[in-house]
Enzyme design. Structure first.
Site, mmCIF file in Angstrom:
data_model
loop_
_atom_site.group_PDB
_atom_site.id
_atom_site.type_symbol
_atom_site.label_atom_id
_atom_site.label_comp_id
_atom_site.label_asym_id
_atom_site.label_seq_id
_atom_site.Cartn_x
_atom_site.Cartn_y
_atom_site.Cartn_z
ATOM 1 N N ASP A 52 0.816 -1.223 0.000
ATOM 2 C CA ASP A 52 0.000 0.000 0.000
ATOM 3 C C ASP A 52 0.843 1.264 0.000
ATOM 4 O O ASP A 52 2.034 1.226 0.311
ATOM 5 C CB ASP A 52 -0.854 0.035 1.278
ATOM 6 C CG ASP A 52 -2.087 -0.826 1.155
ATOM 7 O OD1 ASP A 52 -2.470 -1.150 0.021
ATOM 8 O OD2 ASP A 52 -2.651 -1.172 2.209
ATOM 9 N N TYR A 110 6.730 -9.657 7.425
ATOM 10 C CA TYR A 110 6.495 -8.218 7.618
ATOM 11 C C TYR A 110 6.932 -7.822 9.023
ATOM 12 O O TYR A 110 6.822 -8.614 9.952
ATOM 13 C CB TYR A 110 5.006 -7.891 7.494
ATOM 14 C CG TYR A 110 4.458 -7.880 6.099
ATOM 15 C CD1 TYR A 110 4.507 -6.733 5.325
ATOM 16 C CD2 TYR A 110 3.853 -9.014 5.567
ATOM 17 C CE1 TYR A 110 3.978 -6.716 4.044
ATOM 18 C CE2 TYR A 110 3.318 -9.003 4.282
ATOM 19 C CZ TYR A 110 3.389 -7.846 3.525
ATOM 20 O OH TYR A 110 2.870 -7.827 2.258
#
Lengths: 246, 246
Positions: A52, A110
């Site tokens: 994103d 992540y």
């Protein structure tokens, strides 16, 4: 014709995310332009993870097909010369012609970084989410036990996502504090839209005492986005790397 | 009238250094304007360390005199509301009326961060100096033994500085590697112009094998800037903090 794989690191601060779009500068768009310019043929890269807007990466993976005679492993050097300094290729190499990083089995890692102290630190502001209230890392860790494994993560899927199934497998979550930085490291075989950021936002609610750790089990069972915590801001998130399985 | 002390953190990337100047935006200038605006009286702050353009700080110290009735410890909150996000006050408190952070005995701690790997990492580019050739941290550490203590550091003083004496006392230098980041931490009671950056640039020459560690002793004895290493770039340097003695 050969297929070349790239490991790509970027500072997402100034980009509208990975995926090319009509308005806004994207990582994919900048890479396409730089590769087309370098190789003298129209290049369109395919990425493993469409991060994103504002999300960073140390090791996103992409592939492209080319007729160039430049050896795969040399492309990183030539490409870095043409990229802005907030995007840097870490590795380039020739891969199998049918290798597609989005459709191969893989595990992604992540990290969500939280700066947890009284006042913000300017040199941390771009790469961590500043959070004032004291976080109890032990409670956050306790809450993660409900998330690990194969579950329906519908409560942790951002609205607007169109997916056939919201079942995913989380292979691990580690949380630790190093000074004022609390890091949440999440590993999984696939992630839903905003999943890591909603997990981070929910674990912050556990760390600040708003949710008891066992509430996370109820949130998971509800399969309802409205019962989980807020989506933590993009700039705290970094895609660390992707491991591919044969 | 009271004197208020501030501990100031900043990202130096977008500033022409600490000290106010006719051209360019400075930390001191931005703080003066924000304080003048907040307190409704002309404020001129006095800083402990006039860091160079591009140098960062976690704990620079400054004082100013004011007639405000706002308690000293509340000023940090009100001031942070008026500052850009690359400057953040960490602490404010009333201090003795004769306390001046530049003229009190103190020990300053600086860290110089080097990103030592094959390719740059975008999210590290603003706060570390990217250096490609492998650094031997053990050799760098060996070289520091010549620098610790009270010496004439003329070889480590940037040209153009006007000082009565180039004798200074370094109280400690630590060097360590954490993954790809090599950190040089220097503590001292006072520093010459560009001194930490010239020490870093010289130690890098030791780490890459250009200088044997014992060359640093000869460099120190020469009292000549032309024989030491280059001045390492500003953006790798952070003023970590200042400790004051009674």
């Amino acid at each position: 014709m050969k297929r070349v794989g790239l490991v790509v690191a970027y500072d997402g601060t100034n980009y509208s995310g990975w995926q090319i779009q009509p308005n806004g500068i994207t990582i994919q768009g900048v890479l396409n332009d730089a590769l087309t310019d370098l190789l003298g043929e129209k290049i369109e890269i395919m990425g493993a993870s469409r991060t994103d807007a504002g999300v960073h990466a140390l090791g996103n993976v992409a592939v492209f097909d080319t007729n160039t005679r430049i050896p795969g492993e040399k492309i990183s050097y030539a490409l870095n010369q043409r990229l802005p300094e907030d995007i840097r290729i870490q590795l380039s190499e020739e891969v199998e012609p049918d290798f597609h990083p989005r459709y191969c089995d893989s595990e992604k890692t992540y990290e969500y970084r939280i700066l947890n102290r009284k006042f913000p630190v300017p040199t941390e502001r771009l790469y961590s989410y500043f959070y004032h209230y004291k976080l109890d890392v032990d409670k956050m860790r306790e809450a993660t036990s409900y998330l690990i494994g194969r579950h329906d993560f519908a409560s942790f899927c951002g609205t607007g996502a169109q997916v056939k199934s919201t079942v995913r497998t989380l292979t691990g979550i580690d949380i630790w504090r190093d000074g004022d930085i609390v890091t949440i490291r999440v590993k999984g075989e696939g992630f839903l839209y905003n999943m890591v950021r909603i997990i981070a936002g929910t674990l912050i609610q556990v760390g600040n005492g708003q949710y008891p750790p066992e509430r996370v089990k109820k949130i998971l069972d509800a399969c309802d986005r409205s019962v989980s915590g807020p989506t933590a801001p993009a700039h705290g998130l970094t895609l660390m790397g992707i491991e591919f399985f044969d």
